[in-house]
Design an enzyme around this catalytic site. Structure first.
Site, PDB file in Angstrom:
ATOM      1  N   LYS A   1       0.785  -1.085   0.138  1.00  0.00           N
ATOM      2  CA  LYS A   1       0.071   0.011  -0.009  1.00  0.00           C
ATOM      3  C   LYS A   1       0.781   1.326  -0.038  1.00  0.00           C
ATOM      4  O   LYS A   1       1.719   1.063   0.678  1.00  0.00           O
ATOM      5  CB  LYS A   1      -0.774   0.047   1.233  1.00  0.00           C
ATOM      6  CG  LYS A   1      -1.844   1.183   1.362  1.00  0.00           C
ATOM      7  CD  LYS A   1      -2.901   1.003   2.566  1.00  0.00           C
ATOM      8  CE  LYS A   1      -3.827   2.038   2.673  1.00  0.00           C
ATOM      9  NZ  LYS A   1      -4.832   1.754   3.763  1.00  0.00           N
TER      10      LYS A   1
ATOM     11  N   SER B   1      -9.707   1.685   3.114  1.00  0.00           N
ATOM     12  CA  SER B   1      -8.729   2.708   2.001  1.00  0.00           C
ATOM     13  C   SER B   1      -8.079   1.747   1.391  1.00  0.00           C
ATOM     14  O   SER B   1      -7.284   2.193   0.501  1.00  0.00           O
ATOM     15  CB  SER B   1      -8.221   3.770   2.971  1.00  0.00           C
ATOM     16  OG  SER B   1      -7.251   3.104   3.843  1.00  0.00           O
TER      17      SER B   1
ATOM     18  N   SER C   1     -10.015  -0.302   7.150  1.00  0.00           N
ATOM     19  CA  SER C   1      -9.389  -0.052   5.908  1.00  0.00           C
ATOM     20  C   SER C   1      -8.701  -1.238   5.361  1.00  0.00           C
ATOM     21  O   SER C   1      -8.249  -1.274   4.108  1.00  0.00           O
ATOM     22  CB  SER C   1      -8.121   1.098   5.862  1.00  0.00           C
ATOM     23  OG  SER C   1      -8.926   2.316   5.835  1.00  0.00           O
TER      24      SER C   1
END
Ligand SMILES: [Zn+2]
Lengths: 492, 476
Positions: free
Chosen positions: A80, A155, A179
């Protein structure tokens, strides 16, 4: 053509470690898929083709030289883009950090490299991990591999979509209020949020420091178990990372559930919920009952305050964590400003997206003199009550069970204009974040929406530092669920 | 109407640790800009602080010495404000749960000893600094993250002189504790003051102003004298004092307004989530207590009592812990406190000041000096000769006897050695002897001079005079 993208992480590591296949072959297979499919999926912000091949060759060289292979030898991973990687841009999907290259590797990245993993690139997210759809990314658009008109969740949308589309075997995400788990549910993959303090945050760009935790995505439980074994454990660079022993999570997966008890938190089912999702979760509960596990209702009386509490705590911390992006030292700087304050204000206004600015303002307000007691301090007190809910529940049961998300993947644009609706996506996941306990989302079924099958996630939560129990319970369901390992047809 | 001055001081002491508060960068002054930095003290994305164990230890040591009450549970907080020399745009500090509260610093005043109470002591990190050039402002982050200890006094100080005494006493304590270099010019000791005035007899405090940017002890005294005068003049003229933060300008010897109350910061303090709270370890505190050195004030009192020194001499000696150690070692060897004190405060201090060197680099060790003083004490060397020998010791490692020999030998005190010389002079100077016996007492000096001439100045004056009297009396 091989099907490495359908292989579990330990199978790849085993094959590479024994010399059966080379890490380079595996890496090239994934790079080819990314090249072919990621235009549609949009999971990656940055693909490090050259670097991945070099890493893979280094792994192959070490193995050929007879060095003991690392536990993730040749396993292709995606990171990420709020986790720092030396030599590759780390942007948080924000224009304010566009082009920023960290001079150091996050501790988790270092551990992955040391374990022989091959880093393919950086994955999209909601800007600074603020969002539940990946639509707040300032730098890219990620779709749900099960329906390109729908969001992958957020997210860590890029991390979930990459695994769902077979573009990486393992990805890392970060979870602040859901997330990792919510996008895992929406994309039909496994996503684990470890206990707060289980995995070093050093190198994770902070959103809300007391909640942020890094965790893995994989197609199956064994993948997250293997990765957690590599990531977990004390780090002297992170004072909040606890010195607790790290079990072999992969080796202990297949334990018996005898004597285990699972709790269903009544209050979670009082929220509005997609009917198909509650049916999937009920079927999952039945699987456990059939295994002889006692399933009981448990009260979690403070659940309804979790979202308000979460957004106060998270935004307050974010307002301070994001203060450093001022155009002075690094990142985007407005070039026209004539003096300092103007330069910082304009740099921030241009660099941060709307949602990030909204949260900075909310957080700043909650900490302001005259409002601190009514908002931030009260939120801390309620957080304590929510923790006590979990403590009390875990005196009775070994795990809690509920849906990960009350709704399946929604259409792009559907909630963008209504932040409150977006915030409610965290309703099932935020309480565990506030309590700091470990939680996982596991695929448990599909619902049909407009002719599309959309995945549903089962949310399991357990006691702090008892990931072993959590993974074992999740694994018992996984082996009995016929949909395990299913991938969207378009990307096979 | 008569006014009295009320002052409270906030002292920032840079802890003398090897490395910074939350990272491993070295702490050093005067290095190339931005050469002592790492991702942590640069505040790069993703970094986390880790508390410097030694900074915490030094802070505890200070608090124990100051008699503070130690918090059983302490935590760090973030103080949020934007400034380009603050890389994270927040400072890690301590807000509502400082690690130490209370305590006091005793000072001497014309009216006797006075105890200045402390509000609190807390730990925090320093900011970097800005360098303004014609081309723009530059940021140097070498200092960013340096460990600081903030010591806040109650408004117990009643004059600029008391403020100075307090600072001097505190400085000495920190030096004795070896927790701070206390160099105001290099910024390792900094001081802000809060000052107000009120009519004598009034209970409530007046409106205070905060004064910053004082870079020396004399600067503090001057700035406070200036500000007290300004406030009193304002009130006498019927004006009001406005709460404000002022900057002291050493060159112009005046203050200017930095910000007023309306522009006061809202620092939005909240607990630092990246650091776990610290629980006090009682064993550690006991260990620290056991390791505390004798503090300067105690030593000052002991020097007066044990060595029969004046307040002033004792004060000069204890100002520097190493000098006081030197003195004590010397006094112990010589067995004469006053003699040792005289030499240390005069000859030794003069050499140190002249050469601008610390006591450790003094060319004459206390051991060597003690040999010399023993000869002075026994009368083997005259004061004048001892001074000459000391001077030659500075440039030579030769033995004491060799040096004395080279300078023409030591003092002759033995009467049997001197008597023949006196008799010789009596024989040669019959006229003078005659005059003395005739009542010309003053002529004794001429006789004395002749004898000293024969000894080339080495005769012990007292012994020589005694022998002259003896021979005069014997009438031979
Ligand atoms: Zn540093």
């Amino acid at each position: 053509m091989s099907d490495f993208h359908c292989w579990a992480a330990d199978r790849i590591a085993g094959a590479v470690g024994s010399g059966e296949v080379t890490a380079e072959t595996v890496a090239r297979h994934f790079l080819e898929r990314i090249d072919r499919l990621d235009d549609k999926v949009g999971a990656f912000l940055q693909v490090d083709t050259q670097g991945a091949i070099e890493q893979a060759r280094a792994v192959d060289r070490d193995i050929a030289a007879g060095k003991p292979p690392g536990p993730m030898s040749g396993v292709p991973v995606g990171i990420k883009d709020n986790i720092c990687t030396r030599g590759l841009p780390t942007t948080c999907a924000s224009r304010i950090l566009e082009g920023f290259v960290s001079p150091y590797d996050a501790e988790v990245v270092k551990r992955l490299r040391d374990a022989g993993a091959v880093i393919l690139g950086k994955l999209n997210l909601d800007e600074f991990a603020m969002g539940s759809s990946c639509e707040n990314s300032g730098l890219g658009r990620t779709v749900n591999p099960w329906d390109p008109d729908r969001v992958p969740g957020g997210s860590s949308g890029g991390s979930a979509a990459a695994v769902a589309a077979g573009l990486a075997t393992i990805t890392l995400g970060s979870d602040t209020g859901g997330s990792i788990r919510q996008p895992a549910a929406l994309c039909g993959v496994v996503g684990l949020k470890p206990t707060y303090g289980r995995v070093s945050r050093f190198g994770l760009i902070a959103f809300a420091s007391s909640l942020d935790q890094i965790g893995p995505f994989a197609m199956d439980i064994s993948g997250v178990a293997l990765t957690l074994s590599v990531l977990a454990g004390e780090d002297p660079q992170d004072s909040t990372c606890i010195a607790a022993s790290v079990p072999d999570y992969l080796g202990t997966l297949e334990g018996s559930l005898e004597g285990k008890k699972i709790g269903i938190p009544r209050e979670y089912f009082e929220f509005e919920m997609h009917a198909g999702i509650s049916q999937c979760v009920e079927r999952a509960a039945q699987v456990y009952r059939d295994l002889g596990v006692e399933v009981v209702e448990v009260p979690m009386p403070h659940t309804k305050h979790a979202i308000a509490t979460y957004y106060l705590v998270a935004n307050a911390e974010a307002s301070s964590n994001l203060a450093r992006y001022d155009g002075v030292h690094y990142g985007h700087r407005n070039q026209e400003a004539k003096e300092l304050v103007e330069m910082s204000c304009r740099s921030r206004s241009e660099g941060f997206g709307d949602e990030v600015q909204r949260r900075i303002m909310l957080g700043t307000f909650a900490l302001s003199s005259g409002y601190y007691d009514a908002y931030y301090l009260r939120a801390l007190k309620v957080r304590q009550l929510i923790r006590q809910d979990f403590d009390a529940a875990f005196e009775q049961v070994d795990a809690l069970l509920c849906p990960t998300s009350p709704i399946p993947a929604f259409r792009m644009g559907e909630k963008v204009e209504d932040p409150m609706q977006m915030y409610l996506c965290d309703i099932m996941t935020a309480p565990a974040s506030l309590a700091g306990v470990p939680a996982i989302s596991v695929p448990c079924g599909f619902v049909e929406e407009e002719g599309r099958s959309l995945p549903v996630g089962l949310h399991l939560v357990s006691r702090p530092f008892e990931e072993e129990t959590l993974l074992g319970i999740a694994r018992a369901f996984e082996v009995r669920y016929e949909g395990s390992g299913r991938m969207p047809a378009e990307v096979l | 109407m008569e006014y009295e001055v009320v002052v409270g001081l906030e002292v920032h002491a840079q802890l003398a640790t090897r490395t910074k508060m939350f990272c491993g960068c070295p702490v050093r002054f005067g290095e190339r800009p931005n050469s002592l930095v790492c991702p942590i003290c640069l505040g790069l994305p993703g970094v986390l602080p880790v508390v410097n164990e030694s900074a915490y230890h030094m802070s505890l040591r200070t608090a124990v010495a100051l008699g503070c009450e130690l918090a059983s549970f302490t935590k760090f907080d973030r103080k949020n404000y934007y400034y380009p020399d603050l890389p994270k745009n927040y400072q890690i500090s301590q807000y509502d749960l400082p690690f130490a509260e209370g305590g006091s610093v005793p000072i001497s005043t014309p009216g006797g000893e006075k105890s200045i109470r402390l509000v609190r002591v807390h730990m925090e990190e320093d900011a970097g600094k800005l360098v303004h050039t014609p081309l723009g402002s530059l940021v140097d982050l070498n200092r960013a993250g340096t460990p600081l200890m903030e010591i806040v006094s109650e408004p117990d100080l009643s004059s600029p002189e008391e403020a100075r005494s307090y600072l001097e006493e505190l400085k000495r304590m920190l030096e004795y504790l070896e927790v701070c270099d206390c160099n105001m010019e290099e910024g390792s000791l900094r001081c802000d003051a809060n000052l107000s005035v009120r009519p004598v007899g009034q209970k409530e405090l007046g409106v205070k102003t905060e004064i910053k940017n004082m870079n020396s002890f004399s600067g503090v005294e001057k700035a406070l004298t200036y500000e007290a005068g300004r406030q009193i003049r304002t009130l006498v003229a019927g004006g009001v004092i406005e709460q404000a933060t002022l900057l002291w300008h050493e060159d112009r010897e005046e203050t200017s307004v930095m910000r007023t109350k309306e522009h006061a910061h809202d620092y939005r303090y909240f607990p630092e989530p990246d650091l776990s709270p610290i629980v006090l370890d009682a064993k550690k505190v006991e260990q620290i207590r056991g390791e505390l050195p004798e503090l300067p004030r105690t030593r000052w009192q002991r020097f007066q009592a044990d060595y029969d020194l004046s307040e002033y001499d004792a004060e000069v000696l204890i100002r520097d812990r190493a000098l006081a150690d030197y003195f004590e070692d010397l006094a112990g060897r010589v067995g004469q406190g006053k003699l040792a004190a005289n030499w240390v405060t005069n000859q030794v201090s003069a050499v140190l000041n002249e050469r601008k060197i610390p006591v450790a680099e003094c060319p004459v060790s206390s051991d060597r000096l003690s040999e010399l003083l023993l000869r002075v004490d026994s009368g083997d060397l005259s004061k004048g000769m001892a001074g000459k020998v000391f001077d030659s010791m500075l440039g030579s490692d030769a033995s004491l006897d060799q040096l004395i020999e080279k300078l023409g030998g030591g003092q002759i005190s033995d009467p049997d050695t001197l008597r023949p010389l006196v008799e010789e002079v009596f024989g040669e100077q019959a006229k003078i002897v005659e005059d003395i016996r005739g009542g010309k007492d003053k002529a004794k000096n001429a006789l004395f001079g002749k004898v000293m001439g024969k000894t080339r100045g080495r005769g012990n004056p007292e012994v020589v005079r005694g022998l002259i009297e003896e021979l005069l009396a014997s009438g031979s």
